[in-house]
Design an enzyme around this catalytic site. Structure first.
Site, short mmCIF file in Angstrom:
data_model
loop_
_atom_site.label_atom_id
_atom_site.label_comp_id
_atom_site.label_asym_id
_atom_site.label_seq_id
_atom_site.Cartn_x
_atom_site.Cartn_y
_atom_site.Cartn_z
N LYS A 1 2.01 -4.01 6.50
CA LYS A 1 2.43 -3.92 5.08
C LYS A 1 3.95 -3.70 5.01
CE LYS A 1 -1.48 -4.79 3.30
NZ LYS A 1 -1.70 -6.09 2.67
N SER B 1 0.84 -1.20 0.00
CA SER B 1 0.00 0.00 0.00
C SER B 1 0.87 1.25 0.00
CB SER B 1 -0.86 -0.03 1.26
OG SER B 1 -1.45 1.23 1.49
N ARG C 1 -5.99 12.37 -3.21
CA ARG C 1 -5.61 10.96 -3.34
C ARG C 1 -5.59 10.59 -4.83
NH1 ARG C 1 -4.91 11.91 1.13
NH2 ARG C 1 -5.58 10.85 3.04
N THR D 1 0.40 3.48 1.79
CA THR D 1 0.47 3.89 3.19
C THR D 1 1.91 3.79 3.72
OG1 THR D 1 -0.69 3.70 5.30
CG2 THR D 1 -0.08 1.64 4.27
N TYR E 1 -2.09 -1.73 10.92
CA TYR E 1 -2.33 -2.18 9.54
C TYR E 1 -1.17 -1.77 8.64
CZ TYR E 1 -3.69 -1.51 4.72
OH TYR E 1 -3.67 -1.50 3.34
C1 UD1 Z 1 -7.19 4.20 3.53
C2 UD1 Z 1 -6.02 3.81 4.39
C3 UD1 Z 1 -5.01 3.08 3.55
C4 UD1 Z 1 -5.63 1.85 2.97
C5 UD1 Z 1 -6.86 2.22 2.18
C6 UD1 Z 1 -7.56 0.91 1.88
C7 UD1 Z 1 -5.86 5.51 6.14
C8 UD1 Z 1 -5.06 6.64 6.70
N1 UD1 Z 1 -5.42 4.98 5.01
O1 UD1 Z 1 -6.73 5.16 2.57
O2 UD1 Z 1 -3.92 2.71 4.35
O3 UD1 Z 1 -4.72 1.19 2.15
O4 UD1 Z 1 -7.75 3.06 2.93
O5 UD1 Z 1 -8.66 1.05 1.12
O6 UD1 Z 1 -6.87 5.14 6.68
N2 UD1 Z 1 -12.97 10.74 3.32
C9 UD1 Z 1 -13.98 11.60 3.67
N3 UD1 Z 1 -15.13 11.07 4.18
C10 UD1 Z 1 -15.32 9.72 4.35
C11 UD1 Z 1 -14.27 8.85 3.99
C12 UD1 Z 1 -13.11 9.39 3.48
O7 UD1 Z 1 -13.87 12.82 3.53
O8 UD1 Z 1 -16.38 9.32 4.85
C13 UD1 Z 1 -11.74 11.30 2.75
C14 UD1 Z 1 -10.49 10.98 3.58
O9 UD1 Z 1 -10.28 11.99 4.52
C15 UD1 Z 1 -9.41 10.95 2.50
C16 UD1 Z 1 -10.15 10.44 1.25
O10 UD1 Z 1 -11.53 10.67 1.50
O11 UD1 Z 1 -8.97 12.23 2.24
C17 UD1 Z 1 -9.92 8.98 0.98
O12 UD1 Z 1 -10.20 8.24 2.16
P1 UD1 Z 1 -10.25 6.65 2.17
O13 UD1 Z 1 -11.13 6.17 1.08
O14 UD1 Z 1 -10.59 6.22 3.56
O15 UD1 Z 1 -8.79 6.21 1.79
P2 UD1 Z 1 -7.39 6.57 2.47
O16 UD1 Z 1 -7.56 7.12 3.82
O17 UD1 Z 1 -6.61 7.36 1.49
#
Ligand code: UD1
Length: 337
Positions: A154, A125, A231, A127, A150
């Site tokens: 990795k 990942s 992202r 991450t 988690y």
């Molecule tokens: C997350 C994990 C990553 C993992 C991946 C798996 C973290 C810090 N990282 O990535 O290690 O490999 O999921 O799928 O948890 N967001 C919102 N509202 C929501 C959900 C998300 O605003 O309800 C935003 C988050 O703040 C972020 C973006 O959407 O900026 C993407 O979030 P998410 O889909 O959870 O992925 P990651 O956090 O990038």
């Protein structure tokens, strides 16, 4: 050629099984059904007209893993997806993550190192980079202290593979995924989050379908163009295809090192608000959302430099963000109908 896909009934695993079968590989799936369902086999069959062999097995059971390999002696490659992946849960129950993600890896490698040769693809990942200093992120960016158990599994997983490859006939490719989203364009396969989704896109589609009241956007005061996090969202089918290309590279002995690492992303960063806008466009729906406080542990931005994957694997992500969101929406509508 027979390929073992662990976690082959999960989100990325099932899409990869489809691509493997499309390329003529014979697939055996191991899955413990902890976060998936046997019905996924029907989706795979409906797309490929082939049913892979499926063995319900928990890779934490070392003896069962040994018996599995004694039975399937002709496996030449393994794509290892089986793992737990919820960041929050890993903070609450670290031992579950260390056992589930590391013991299983060790048992698999113990079997593979007894073979005259073996090809191994590992789900890693982005991450591992934490908040990288430079964007886009290359494979040479330093691996940073993990922010969750988690993430740590990795990093440790990568290190275990590197150490074992040095002293065995195992060749491996570590694939560092950015943010996989979307579903198969046929809507036969997709993501099935259990409970409240933690990831952005399933939360968006569940809100649009009426399962969730509103989406919370975590923070709008980040140092980005619109204040929301950035992202690199990659279509799961593109990601699945990269696995087949990586595996073929190992089988053809084209790898230049015993363990190679590739970033898998599109190379384009999108903000949370851009994702919401793109979703509204493709779905024709207004999304109910509100801006709330930042979520702990989120990095500001992460998107991939894909040059190495492009040049070395000859692989490129093909789908746009809109196409990926459209497929996720089609899937959501199908499973709720
Ligand atoms: C997350 C994990 C990553 C993992 C991946 C798996 C973290 C810090 N990282 O990535 O290690 O490999 O999921 O799928 O948890 N967001 C919102 N509202 C929501 C959900 C998300 O605003 O309800 C935003 C988050 O703040 C972020 C973006 O959407 O900026 C993407 O979030 P998410 O889909 O959870 O992925 P990651 O956090 O990038």
């Amino acid at each position: 050629m027979k390929i073992l896909v662990t976690g082959g009934l999960g989100f990325i695993g099932s899409h990869t099984v489809v691509e493997l079968q499309n390329e003529g590989f014979e697939v055996v799936i191991i899955d413990n059904l902890s976060n998936s369902s046997e019905e996924v086999l029907n989706g795979i069959f409906n797309i490929t007209r082939k049913k892979p062999v499926f063995e319900k097995l928990d890779l934490r059971e070392k003896i069962a893993v040994r018996e599995f390999f004694a039975k399937h002696t002709d496996i030449v490659g393994v794509i290892h997806f089986a793992a737990s992946k919820a960041v929050g849960e890993s903070v609450e129950n670290p031992l579950l993550y260390y056992e589930n993600n590391l013991n299983t890896l060790i048992y698999l490698l113990q079997e593979l190192q007894q073979k005259p040769e073996a090809s191994f693809i590992f789900s890693s990942s982005c991450t591992v980079y934490g908040q990288a200093e430079l964007m886009p992120i290359t494979e040479n960016a330093p691996v940073q202290q993990a922010m969750s158990p988690y993430g740590n599994t990795k990093q440790i997983g990568e290190e275990i593979i590197i150490d074992v490859a040095k002293v065995s006939n195992i060749n491996a490719i570590l694939l560092r995924y950015f943010n996989p989203i979307g579903a198969h364009p046929t809507a036969e396969l997709g993501e099935l989050p259990i409970g409240v989704p933690q990831n952005l896109v399933p939360f968006i589609t569940q809100t649009a379908i009426g399962l969730r009241k509103e989406l919370s956007v975590f923070g709008s005061d980040y140092p980005t163009s619109d204040g929301t996090c950035i992202r690199d969202y990659i279509h799961v089918v593109d990601l699945a295809k990269a696995h087949v290309v990586a595996l073929q590279r190992l089988l053809d002995k084209k790898n230049q090192e015993k363990v190679e690492t590739f970033n898998l992303g599109t190379g384009t960063g999108s903000s949370v608000l851009e994702v919401i806008n793109a979703f509204e466009k493709v779905s024709g729906q207004k999304l109910n959302y509100k801006i709330v406080a930042r979520r702990e542990g989120d990095v500001v931005e992460a998107f991939a430099n894909t040059t190495k994957a492009n040049e070395t694997l000859g692989w490129n992500a093909q789908s746009t963000l809109e196409e990926a969101l459209e497929s996720a929406w089609k899937w959501e509508k199908k499973i709720r109908s």
